[in-house]
Design a protein around this motif. Structure first.
Motif, PDB file in Angstrom:
ATOM      1  N   PRO A   1       0.815  -1.216   0.000  1.00  0.00           N
ATOM      2  CA  PRO A   1       0.000   0.000   0.000  1.00  0.00           C
ATOM      3  C   PRO A   1       0.844   1.261   0.000  1.00  0.00           C
ATOM      4  O   PRO A   1       1.908   1.296   0.642  1.00  0.00           O
ATOM      5  CB  PRO A   1      -0.813  -0.126   1.294  1.00  0.00           C
ATOM      6  CG  PRO A   1      -0.008  -1.017   2.163  1.00  0.00           C
ATOM      7  CD  PRO A   1       0.674  -1.976   1.251  1.00  0.00           C
ATOM      8  N   PRO A   2       0.401   2.289  -0.701  1.00  0.00           N
ATOM      9  CA  PRO A   2       1.118   3.569  -0.675  1.00  0.00           C
ATOM     10  C   PRO A   2       0.853   4.298   0.636  1.00  0.00           C
ATOM     11  O   PRO A   2      -0.059   3.921   1.387  1.00  0.00           O
ATOM     12  CB  PRO A   2       0.505   4.326  -1.862  1.00  0.00           C
ATOM     13  CG  PRO A   2      -0.880   3.771  -1.974  1.00  0.00           C
ATOM     14  CD  PRO A   2      -0.776   2.323  -1.588  1.00  0.00           C
ATOM     15  N   PRO A   3       1.622   5.328   0.948  1.00  0.00           N
ATOM     16  CA  PRO A   3       1.377   6.097   2.171  1.00  0.00           C
ATOM     17  C   PRO A   3      -0.031   6.692   2.189  1.00  0.00           C
ATOM     18  O   PRO A   3      -0.671   6.887   1.155  1.00  0.00           O
ATOM     19  CB  PRO A   3       2.439   7.201   2.112  1.00  0.00           C
ATOM     20  CG  PRO A   3       3.519   6.637   1.259  1.00  0.00           C
ATOM     21  CD  PRO A   3       2.813   5.794   0.226  1.00  0.00           C
ATOM     22  N   VAL A   4      -0.494   6.968   3.396  1.00  0.00           N
ATOM     23  CA  VAL A   4      -1.810   7.566   3.601  1.00  0.00           C
ATOM     24  C   VAL A   4      -1.687   9.085   3.611  1.00  0.00           C
ATOM     25  O   VAL A   4      -0.760   9.635   4.212  1.00  0.00           O
ATOM     26  CB  VAL A   4      -2.409   7.078   4.939  1.00  0.00           C
ATOM     27  CG1 VAL A   4      -3.718   7.790   5.231  1.00  0.00           C
ATOM     28  CG2 VAL A   4      -2.633   5.580   4.897  1.00  0.00           C
ATOM     29  N   LYS A   5      -2.607   9.748   2.961  1.00  0.00           N
ATOM     30  CA  LYS A   5      -2.611  11.211   2.916  1.00  0.00           C
ATOM     31  C   LYS A   5      -3.339  11.765   4.134  1.00  0.00           C
ATOM     32  O   LYS A   5      -4.487  11.436   4.391  1.00  0.00           O
ATOM     33  CB  LYS A   5      -3.309  11.688   1.635  1.00  0.00           C
ATOM     34  CG  LYS A   5      -3.420  13.201   1.491  1.00  0.00           C
ATOM     35  CD  LYS A   5      -4.161  13.545   0.208  1.00  0.00           C
ATOM     36  CE  LYS A   5      -4.318  15.037   0.019  1.00  0.00           C
ATOM     37  NZ  LYS A   5      -5.068  15.344  -1.238  1.00  0.00           N
ATOM     38  N   GLU A   6      -2.668  12.602   4.892  1.00  0.00           N
ATOM     39  CA  GLU A   6      -3.283  13.187   6.085  1.00  0.00           C
ATOM     40  C   GLU A   6      -4.026  14.479   5.743  1.00  0.00           C
ATOM     41  O   GLU A   6      -3.511  15.340   5.028  1.00  0.00           O
ATOM     42  CB  GLU A   6      -2.220  13.483   7.143  1.00  0.00           C
ATOM     43  CG  GLU A   6      -2.798  14.010   8.445  1.00  0.00           C
ATOM     44  CD  GLU A   6      -1.732  14.303   9.483  1.00  0.00           C
ATOM     45  OE1 GLU A   6      -1.516  13.458  10.359  1.00  0.00           O
ATOM     46  OE2 GLU A   6      -1.096  15.383   9.394  1.00  0.00           O
TER      47      GLU A   6
ATOM     48  N   PRO B   1      -6.525   6.949   2.315  1.00  0.00           N
ATOM     49  CA  PRO B   1      -5.803   6.070   1.387  1.00  0.00           C
ATOM     50  C   PRO B   1      -6.203   6.386  -0.049  1.00  0.00           C
ATOM     51  O   PRO B   1      -7.207   7.064  -0.302  1.00  0.00           O
ATOM     52  CB  PRO B   1      -6.272   4.659   1.790  1.00  0.00           C
ATOM     53  CG  PRO B   1      -6.961   4.819   3.119  1.00  0.00           C
ATOM     54  CD  PRO B   1      -7.500   6.213   3.129  1.00  0.00           C
ATOM     55  N   THR B   2      -5.438   5.898  -0.995  1.00  0.00           N
ATOM     56  CA  THR B   2      -5.828   6.037  -2.393  1.00  0.00           C
ATOM     57  C   THR B   2      -7.076   5.213  -2.655  1.00  0.00           C
ATOM     58  O   THR B   2      -7.431   4.322  -1.870  1.00  0.00           O
ATOM     59  CB  THR B   2      -4.704   5.554  -3.329  1.00  0.00           C
ATOM     60  OG1 THR B   2      -4.499   4.145  -3.111  1.00  0.00           O
ATOM     61  CG2 THR B   2      -3.410   6.315  -3.069  1.00  0.00           C
ATOM     62  N   ILE B   3      -7.754   5.483  -3.765  1.00  0.00           N
ATOM     63  CA  ILE B   3      -8.961   4.727  -4.103  1.00  0.00           C
ATOM     64  C   ILE B   3      -8.644   3.242  -4.251  1.00  0.00           C
ATOM     65  O   ILE B   3      -9.355   2.374  -3.722  1.00  0.00           O
ATOM     66  CB  ILE B   3      -9.600   5.277  -5.395  1.00  0.00           C
ATOM     67  CG1 ILE B   3     -10.211   6.656  -5.127  1.00  0.00           C
ATOM     68  CG2 ILE B   3     -10.654   4.308  -5.936  1.00  0.00           C
ATOM     69  CD1 ILE B   3     -10.774   7.328  -6.356  1.00  0.00           C
TER      70      ILE B   3
ATOM     71  N   MET C   1       2.127   1.154   6.998  1.00  0.00           N
ATOM     72  CA  MET C   1       2.354   2.133   5.934  1.00  0.00           C
ATOM     73  C   MET C   1       2.447   3.538   6.528  1.00  0.00           C
ATOM     74  O   MET C   1       1.713   3.884   7.457  1.00  0.00           O
ATOM     75  CB  MET C   1       1.253   2.069   4.873  1.00  0.00           C
ATOM     76  CG  MET C   1      -0.140   2.358   5.348  1.00  0.00           C
ATOM     77  SD  MET C   1      -1.330   2.102   4.007  1.00  0.00           S
ATOM     78  CE  MET C   1      -2.889   2.386   4.860  1.00  0.00           C
ATOM     79  N   PRO C   2       3.372   4.357   6.036  1.00  0.00           N
ATOM     80  CA  PRO C   2       3.588   5.693   6.607  1.00  0.00           C
ATOM     81  C   PRO C   2       2.458   6.656   6.257  1.00  0.00           C
ATOM     82  O   PRO C   2       1.612   6.378   5.402  1.00  0.00           O
ATOM     83  CB  PRO C   2       4.904   6.131   5.961  1.00  0.00           C
ATOM     84  CG  PRO C   2       4.959   5.384   4.671  1.00  0.00           C
ATOM     85  CD  PRO C   2       4.308   4.057   4.949  1.00  0.00           C
TER      86      PRO C   2
END
Length: 216
Positions: free
Chosen positions: A63-68, A84-86, A174-175
Motif C-alpha cells: 500500500p502507498p502512504p496515507v494522505k493526512e 488512502p488512495t482509491i 504504511m507511513p
C-alpha cells in the motif's frame, strides 16, 4: 480479460475485487496521495482493478502512504484523518469483507460502533434501557489506541490465512504523508482514521482489551 483467470498464489478472485470496488465507490471519498479521484479512476477502471487484483493475488501488493487531512471538530480543534488512495481502499475492503463475518461472530452484542446492521440509534435505545436498570455510567475516551504487536496476536488467533495477516501488517505499517509532505512512520501504534479496514481492526482490539475483560 483472460489474464484475470491466471493462477495466483493467493485466492483473491476478481469477484472479490469487483464487489469491493462497488462498495467503496458507493461511499465515494476523496483522492489519496496520488490525487486520483473517482472521475479519473473510472476512465481506466479495468486497468486499475486488474493491476490491484494481479498484485494482491500474487502477494506483491504494497500500500502507498496515507494522505493526512484535517477537519474541524465542534470544540474548535482539528481532527486528523488518513485518506488512502482509491485503489488501496478497494484492497482494504477486499480483506475486510473476507474477515468481517468471522470477527462479527465473536463481537459483543452490546458493541455498536462501525458494525454491519448496527447504528447509533440502536446504541441510544440500548443506553436508554440500561439507564432504567442502573444509576451509573462510564464515559471513556481512548487516546493513542492500539499496539500493533498486541493487535496482530488477536488477528492471528482468528486468521490462519498468512496472506491476510501479511496485508494487515502492511496496512498497519504504511507511513502517513503529513500536510507538509513529510512521510512519518507510525511507530508501531494505531491506524489512521479514514482507513477502510481500520474500524474492523479497532473493534477486534476493543473486543479483547475491553469487552472480554468487562464480561469477566
Amino acid at each position: 480479460m483472460n489474464l484475470w483467470n491466471e493462477t495466483k498464489s493467493i485466492l483473491i478472485s476478481r469477484s472479490l475485487i469487483w464487489a469491493a470496488y462497488k462498495h467503496v465507490k458507493s461511499n465515494k471519498g476523496n483522492a489519496g496521495i496520488d490525487d486520483l479521484g473517482w472521475e479519473e479512476f473510472e476512465l481506466n477502471r479495468s486497468k486499475h482493478l486488474y493491476k490491484l487484483w494481479n498484485r494482491m493475488a500474487s502477494g506483491s501488493y504494497f500500500p502507498p502512504p496515507v494522505k493526512e487531512v484535517e477537519i474541524p471538530k465542534k470544540d474548535g480543534k482539528m481532527r486528523k484523518l488518513g485518506i488512502p488512495t482509491i485503489a488501496d481502499r478497494i484492497g482494504e475492503q477486499v480483506v475486510k469483507s473476507y474477515l468481517e463475518p468471522r470477527f462479527e461472530s465473536i463481537f459483543s452484542e452490546n458493541s455498536y460502533g462501525y458494525r454491519p446492521n448496527k447504528n447509533a440509534h440502536q446504541a441510544l435505545q440500548e443506553e436508554q434501557q440500561n439507564c432504567w436498570k442502573n444509576d451509573w455510567v462510564i464515559d471513556l475516551d481512548i487516546k493513542g489506541f492500539f499496539d500493533h504487536a498486541k493487535l496482530m496476536l488477536a488477528v492471528g488467533k482468528h486468521v490462519s490465512e498468512k496472506w491476510a495477516c501479511m496485508y494487515i501488517e502492511r496496512w498497519l505499517n504504511m507511513p502517513i504523508q503529513k500536510i507538509s509532505g513529510k512521510l512519518v512512520e507510525k511507530q508501531g501504534r494505531g491506524t489512521p482514521q479514514g482507513g477502510v479496514i481500520s474500524p474492523l481492526l479497532a473493534n477486534l482490539f476493543l473486543h479483547y482489551a475491553f469487552d472480554n475483560g468487562w464480561r469477566s
